[in-house]
Write a protein that holds these residues in place. Structure first.
Motif, short mmCIF file in Angstrom:
data_model
loop_
_atom_site.label_atom_id
_atom_site.label_comp_id
_atom_site.label_asym_id
_atom_site.label_seq_id
_atom_site.Cartn_x
_atom_site.Cartn_y
_atom_site.Cartn_z
N ASP A 66 0.82 -1.22 0.00
CA ASP A 66 0.00 0.00 0.00
C ASP A 66 0.85 1.27 0.00
OD1 ASP A 66 0.98 0.12 2.60
OD2 ASP A 66 -0.98 0.13 3.56
N GLY A 67 2.19 1.13 -0.06
CA GLY A 67 3.07 2.29 -0.09
C GLY A 67 3.53 2.76 1.28
N SER A 68 3.29 1.97 2.30
CA SER A 68 3.78 2.33 3.64
C SER A 68 5.02 1.49 3.97
CB SER A 68 2.69 2.09 4.69
OG SER A 68 2.36 0.72 4.78
N PHE A 69 5.79 1.97 4.94
CA PHE A 69 6.96 1.22 5.41
C PHE A 69 7.10 1.40 6.90
CE2 PHE A 69 9.03 5.31 5.48
CZ PHE A 69 9.97 5.19 6.49
N SER A 70 7.82 0.47 7.52
CA SER A 70 8.21 0.59 8.91
C SER A 70 9.60 -0.01 9.04
CB SER A 70 7.23 -0.12 9.85
OG SER A 70 7.15 -1.49 9.52
N ARG A 72 13.19 -0.58 11.83
CA ARG A 72 13.67 -0.53 13.21
C ARG A 72 15.03 -1.19 13.35
NH1 ARG A 72 11.29 -1.50 17.39
NH2 ARG A 72 9.21 -1.16 16.87
N ASP A 73 15.71 -0.76 14.39
CA ASP A 73 16.88 -1.49 14.85
C ASP A 73 16.68 -1.69 16.35
OD1 ASP A 73 17.66 0.87 16.11
OD2 ASP A 73 19.38 1.23 14.82
N LYS A 74 17.74 -1.88 17.12
CA LYS A 74 17.56 -2.16 18.54
C LYS A 74 16.95 -0.99 19.32
CE LYS A 74 20.96 -5.74 19.25
NZ LYS A 74 22.11 -6.18 20.02
N LYS A 75 17.25 0.25 18.90
CA LYS A 75 16.83 1.42 19.68
C LYS A 75 15.91 2.38 18.95
CE LYS A 75 21.16 1.42 22.26
NZ LYS A 75 22.34 2.16 22.63
N VAL A 76 15.88 2.34 17.64
CA VAL A 76 15.19 3.35 16.85
C VAL A 76 14.13 2.70 15.96
CG1 VAL A 76 15.52 5.15 15.11
CG2 VAL A 76 17.29 4.76 16.83
N TRP A 77 13.04 3.40 15.77
CA TRP A 77 12.01 2.95 14.82
C TRP A 77 11.54 4.13 13.99
CZ3 TRP A 77 7.42 5.44 15.16
CH2 TRP A 77 7.11 6.05 16.38
N ALA A 78 11.01 3.83 12.82
CA ALA A 78 10.49 4.87 11.93
C ALA A 78 9.40 4.25 11.06
CB ALA A 78 11.60 5.44 11.05
N ALA A 79 8.50 5.10 10.59
CA ALA A 79 7.43 4.66 9.71
C ALA A 79 7.08 5.79 8.77
CB ALA A 79 6.21 4.23 10.52
N GLY A 80 6.46 5.44 7.66
CA GLY A 80 6.07 6.46 6.69
C GLY A 80 5.60 5.84 5.40
N THR A 81 5.91 6.52 4.30
CA THR A 81 5.46 6.07 2.99
C THR A 81 6.65 5.94 2.05
OG1 THR A 81 5.06 8.33 2.23
CG2 THR A 81 3.20 7.17 3.25
N TRP A 82 6.46 5.16 0.99
CA TRP A 82 7.48 5.01 -0.04
C TRP A 82 6.82 5.06 -1.42
CZ3 TRP A 82 7.30 1.04 -3.58
CH2 TRP A 82 6.48 -0.05 -3.28
N SER A 83 7.63 5.47 -2.40
CA SER A 83 7.16 5.49 -3.78
C SER A 83 8.37 5.29 -4.69
CB SER A 83 6.46 6.81 -4.11
OG SER A 83 7.35 7.89 -3.98
N VAL A 84 8.10 4.99 -5.96
CA VAL A 84 9.15 4.77 -6.94
C VAL A 84 8.85 5.57 -8.20
CG1 VAL A 84 10.32 3.06 -8.39
CG2 VAL A 84 9.55 2.42 -6.12
N GLN A 85 9.87 6.27 -8.70
CA GLN A 85 9.73 6.97 -9.97
C GLN A 85 11.10 7.03 -10.64
OE1 GLN A 85 7.88 10.82 -9.84
NE2 GLN A 85 8.13 11.14 -12.04
N ASP A 86 11.17 6.61 -11.88
CA ASP A 86 12.41 6.63 -12.67
C ASP A 86 13.55 5.89 -11.98
OD1 ASP A 86 11.10 8.14 -14.63
OD2 ASP A 86 11.61 10.02 -13.61
N GLY A 87 13.24 4.75 -11.35
CA GLY A 87 14.26 3.94 -10.69
C GLY A 87 14.74 4.48 -9.36
N VAL A 88 14.09 5.52 -8.86
CA VAL A 88 14.47 6.13 -7.58
C VAL A 88 13.38 5.84 -6.54
CG1 VAL A 88 14.94 8.29 -6.37
CG2 VAL A 88 15.81 7.94 -8.68
N ILE A 89 13.81 5.27 -5.42
CA ILE A 89 12.89 5.04 -4.30
C ILE A 89 12.91 6.27 -3.43
CG2 ILE A 89 12.40 3.65 -2.26
CD1 ILE A 89 13.88 1.34 -3.61
N THR A 90 11.72 6.81 -3.14
CA THR A 90 11.59 7.94 -2.22
C THR A 90 10.91 7.44 -0.96
OG1 THR A 90 11.41 9.50 -4.05
CG2 THR A 90 10.62 10.25 -1.90
N VAL A 91 11.56 7.66 0.17
CA VAL A 91 11.03 7.25 1.47
C VAL A 91 10.75 8.51 2.27
CG1 VAL A 91 11.53 6.01 3.61
CG2 VAL A 91 12.32 5.09 1.43
N SER A 92 9.49 8.67 2.67
CA SER A 92 9.09 9.84 3.47
C SER A 92 8.74 9.37 4.88
CB SER A 92 7.88 10.53 2.84
OG SER A 92 8.19 10.95 1.53
#
Length: 135
Positions: A66-70, A72-92
């Motif tokens: 659905d274009g979301s991501f999550s 994590r490592d041992k101490k940090v976590w992050a979540a948001g969205t991802w998309s692809v255009q012209d071979g480039v992945i954009t992670v927000s």
């Protein structure tokens, strides 16, 4: 040794089918050694699932269809969205345990199959490699 003389020696001791087989094998190996980067549709299909950084199995990220991501490592976590255009992945990143997270990151996909993903962040020269993690 002159190239023509070498070719004469090769053709004298080898049968034409052997020479053809060697030539076709060389062409096949040369053609396979440079894999074309995947197109956007291939990236969108292949990226879905869990991945781990190959240099540190402590960091993992999961890309959803659905274009979301999550991530994590041992101490940090992050979540948001991802998309692809012209071979480039954009992670927000829209949510993170860090206060100074970079909100948008982009990376050029260099190669990708169902088991490995290699990309180069736009602002860096380092090649990053992720391997498929168990779901």
């Amino acid at each position: 040794m002159m190239p023509n003389k070498l070719l004469g020696i090769i053709t004298r001791f080898m049968k034409p089918r052997d020479i053809l087989g060697i030539a076709l094998t060389a062409i096949f190996i040369a053609g396979c050694s440079k894999q074309a980067p995947p197109n956007d549709a291939q990236i969108r299909e292949r990226i879905v699932g869990a991945w781990s950084a190959s240099d540190s199995k402590q960091f993992s990220v999961r890309f959803e269809s659905d274009g979301s991501f999550s991530g994590r490592d041992k101490k940090v976590w992050a979540a948001g969205t991802w998309s692809v255009q012209d071979g480039v992945i954009t992670v927000s990143t829209t949510n993170s345990s860090l206060t100074n997270v970079i909100p948008v990151e982009k990376a050029q996909v260099i190669r990708m199959n169902r088991h490995e993903m290699a990309f180069r962040p736009i602002d860096h020269t380092n090649l990053c490699i992720f391997t498929r993690a168990r779901d």
